[in-house]
Design an enzyme around this catalytic site. Structure first.
Site, PDB file in Angstrom:
ATOM      1  N   LYS A  24       0.102   4.256  -0.235  1.00  0.00           N
ATOM      2  CA  LYS A  24      -0.510   5.462   0.354  1.00  0.00           C
ATOM      3  C   LYS A  24      -0.267   6.659  -0.570  1.00  0.00           C
ATOM      4  O   LYS A  24      -0.300   6.497  -1.781  1.00  0.00           O
ATOM      5  CB  LYS A  24       0.000   5.674   1.781  1.00  0.00           C
ATOM      6  CG  LYS A  24      -0.164   4.396   2.628  1.00  0.00           C
ATOM      7  CD  LYS A  24       0.070   4.580   4.087  1.00  0.00           C
ATOM      8  CE  LYS A  24      -0.128   3.248   4.797  1.00  0.00           C
ATOM      9  NZ  LYS A  24      -0.028   3.321   6.239  1.00  0.00           N
TER      10      LYS A  24
ATOM     11  N   GLU B 232      -5.156  -4.626  10.754  1.00  0.00           N
ATOM     12  CA  GLU B 232      -4.119  -3.615  10.950  1.00  0.00           C
ATOM     13  C   GLU B 232      -4.378  -2.865  12.253  1.00  0.00           C
ATOM     14  O   GLU B 232      -5.197  -1.934  12.288  1.00  0.00           O
ATOM     15  CB  GLU B 232      -4.132  -2.605   9.794  1.00  0.00           C
ATOM     16  CG  GLU B 232      -3.798  -3.211   8.456  1.00  0.00           C
ATOM     17  CD  GLU B 232      -3.180  -2.173   7.510  1.00  0.00           C
ATOM     18  OE1 GLU B 232      -2.092  -2.439   6.995  1.00  0.00           O
ATOM     19  OE2 GLU B 232      -3.782  -1.102   7.309  1.00  0.00           O
TER      20      GLU B 232
ATOM     21  N   SER C 259       3.663  -2.070  10.317  1.00  0.00           N
ATOM     22  CA  SER C 259       5.107  -2.205  10.569  1.00  0.00           C
ATOM     23  C   SER C 259       5.684  -3.566  10.167  1.00  0.00           C
ATOM     24  O   SER C 259       6.587  -4.080  10.833  1.00  0.00           O
ATOM     25  CB  SER C 259       5.437  -1.886  12.033  1.00  0.00           C
ATOM     26  OG  SER C 259       5.145  -0.523  12.313  1.00  0.00           O
TER      27      SER C 259
ATOM     28  N   GLU D  86      -6.755   4.897   7.829  1.00  0.00           N
ATOM     29  CA  GLU D  86      -6.517   6.302   7.443  1.00  0.00           C
ATOM     30  C   GLU D  86      -7.735   6.870   6.716  1.00  0.00           C
ATOM     31  O   GLU D  86      -8.024   8.069   6.831  1.00  0.00           O
ATOM     32  CB  GLU D  86      -5.230   6.382   6.600  1.00  0.00           C
ATOM     33  CG  GLU D  86      -4.002   6.163   7.495  1.00  0.00           C
ATOM     34  CD  GLU D  86      -2.798   5.539   6.809  1.00  0.00           C
ATOM     35  OE1 GLU D  86      -2.748   5.513   5.571  1.00  0.00           O
ATOM     36  OE2 GLU D  86      -1.909   5.052   7.548  1.00  0.00           O
TER      37      GLU D  86
ATOM     38  N   HIS E 170      -9.465   1.333   5.040  1.00  0.00           N
ATOM     39  CA  HIS E 170      -8.188   1.522   5.737  1.00  0.00           C
ATOM     40  C   HIS E 170      -8.395   2.507   6.892  1.00  0.00           C
ATOM     41  O   HIS E 170      -9.198   3.439   6.776  1.00  0.00           O
ATOM     42  CB  HIS E 170      -7.135   2.055   4.755  1.00  0.00           C
ATOM     43  CG  HIS E 170      -5.751   2.004   5.326  1.00  0.00           C
ATOM     44  ND1 HIS E 170      -5.288   2.939   6.223  1.00  0.00           N
ATOM     45  CD2 HIS E 170      -4.742   1.111   5.152  1.00  0.00           C
ATOM     46  CE1 HIS E 170      -4.048   2.620   6.573  1.00  0.00           C
ATOM     47  NE2 HIS E 170      -3.696   1.515   5.936  1.00  0.00           N
TER      48      HIS E 170
ATOM     49  N   GLY F 195       3.015   2.339  10.839  1.00  0.00           N
ATOM     50  CA  GLY F 195       4.048   3.360  10.692  1.00  0.00           C
ATOM     51  C   GLY F 195       4.803   3.681  11.970  1.00  0.00           C
ATOM     52  O   GLY F 195       5.522   4.680  12.041  1.00  0.00           O
TER      53      GLY F 195
ATOM     54  N   ASN G  44       0.870  -1.180   0.000  1.00  0.00           N
ATOM     55  CA  ASN G  44       0.000   0.000   0.000  1.00  0.00           C
ATOM     56  C   ASN G  44       0.905   1.227   0.000  1.00  0.00           C
ATOM     57  O   ASN G  44       1.509   1.547   1.013  1.00  0.00           O
ATOM     58  CB  ASN G  44      -0.892  -0.034   1.254  1.00  0.00           C
ATOM     59  CG  ASN G  44      -1.723   1.228   1.387  1.00  0.00           C
ATOM     60  OD1 ASN G  44      -1.786   2.058   0.469  1.00  0.00           O
ATOM     61  ND2 ASN G  44      -2.367   1.392   2.535  1.00  0.00           N
TER      62      ASN G  44
HETATM   63  P1  13P Z   1       3.304   0.469   7.606  1.00  0.00           P
HETATM   64  O1  13P Z   1       3.754  -0.841   6.993  1.00  0.00           O
HETATM   65  O2  13P Z   1       4.045   1.644   7.071  1.00  0.00           O
HETATM   66  O3  13P Z   1       3.239   0.393   9.088  1.00  0.00           O
HETATM   67  O4  13P Z   1       1.782   0.698   7.092  1.00  0.00           O
HETATM   68  C1  13P Z   1       0.865  -0.321   7.258  1.00  0.00           C
HETATM   69  C2  13P Z   1      -0.368   0.023   6.507  1.00  0.00           C
HETATM   70  O5  13P Z   1      -1.136   0.878   6.902  1.00  0.00           O
HETATM   71  C3  13P Z   1      -0.627  -0.701   5.255  1.00  0.00           C
HETATM   72  O6  13P Z   1      -1.922  -0.492   4.806  1.00  0.00           O
END
Ligand code: 13P
Length: 251
Positions: A14, A168, A213, A100, A98, A174, A12
């Site tokens: 983003k 997640e 992560s 976010e 997601h 992150g 992903n």
């Molecule tokens: P990270 O791998 O950067 O922690 O992000 C995870 C994520 O939100 C994937 O959709």
């Protein structure tokens, strides 16, 4: 013990990447061990404006997905993109719900459910994200929160071939922090039970990814946990070396 389901490794991106990232993609495709494709699939979900450029003339093992979509096919929805448009741009899947999106755009389970149906309409594979906040984890509510999200975000008709769930934990995204293998196992087991309860034999076939992560150095451990059928990777999917390090953990 590995997953009895076909492993799925999803990147992903983003709001990262540019047309130049094509080079990174080429390095991923070229560096992927041919043995990977025997047991696993790889998807990259770039920003929507990059999709068509990446999928044009794409050969090799990587397939592509979107990061979100509207639930309508077309209409007066400024700034939105329909699943049919993603499909036309060459996507085969779409990430939905997601955290976010849930946080930045106030998306709740009902909207996510409508989006899942729209992805099916367009012939896309929805990857539905669920996960608890740190406060919910600390209050021992992680499994209950996730079970509720799975029940309310996934419509009737889900099958092994038309749905992927991604767990997640929001506090692991992150941050470099990940839950213990026992905690991951517990939540994935909860998700599996809800899927089995709702979809019978098909529930057993639906893949459940872990995200938050995931890095080359923890991927093997995470992928060995029961009911972990792949990974949803953010930051570490942007660089070919890191993403390949995670993908090769399935070998
Ligand atoms: P990270 O791998 O950067 O922690 O992000 C995870 C994520 O939100 C994937 O959709």
């Amino acid at each position: 013990m590995g997953s009895p389901r076909r492993i799925l490794i999803v990147g992903n991106w983003k709001m990262n990447g540019s047309r130049q990232s094509r080079q990174e993609l080429d390095a991923m495709a070229a560096g992927l061990d041919p043995a990977f494709s025997e047991k696993a699939d790889m998807l990259v979900c770039p920003p929507a404006v990059l999709l068509a450029g990446f999928t044009e003339n794409a050969t090799g093992p990587i397939r592509f997905g979107g990061q979100d979509c509207h639930f309508n096919e077309s209409g007066a929805h400024t700034g939105d993109i329909s699943p049919e448009m993603l499909r036309e741009a060459g996507a085969v899947a779409v990430i939905l719900g997601h955290s976010e999106r849930r946080a930045d755009h106030g998306e709740g389970d009902a909207v996510v459910k409508a989006k899942v149906k729209s992805a099916w309409r367009a012939g896309l594979l929805p990857i539905v994200c669920v996960g608890e906040t740190l406060a919910e984890r600390d209050a021992n509510e992680a499994s209950a929160v996730v079970a509720r999200q799975v029940r309310q975000s996934i419509p009737r008709g889900a099958e092994g071939g038309n749905l992927v769930v991604a767990y997640e934990p929001i506090w692991a995204i992150g941050t470099g922090r990940i839950p213990t293998p026992e905690d991951v196992a517990q939540v994935h087991n909860t998700i599996r039970n809800v899927l089995n309860e709702r979809f019978g034999e098909e529930g057993e076939k639906i893949r459940i990814l872990y995200g938050g992560s995931v890095k080359p150095d923890n991927a093997k451990t995470l992928l060995a946990i029961p009911n972990v059928d792949g990974a949803l990777v953010g930051g570490a999917s942007l660089k070919a070396n890191d993403f390949l390090g995670i993908a090769h953990a399935v070998l």
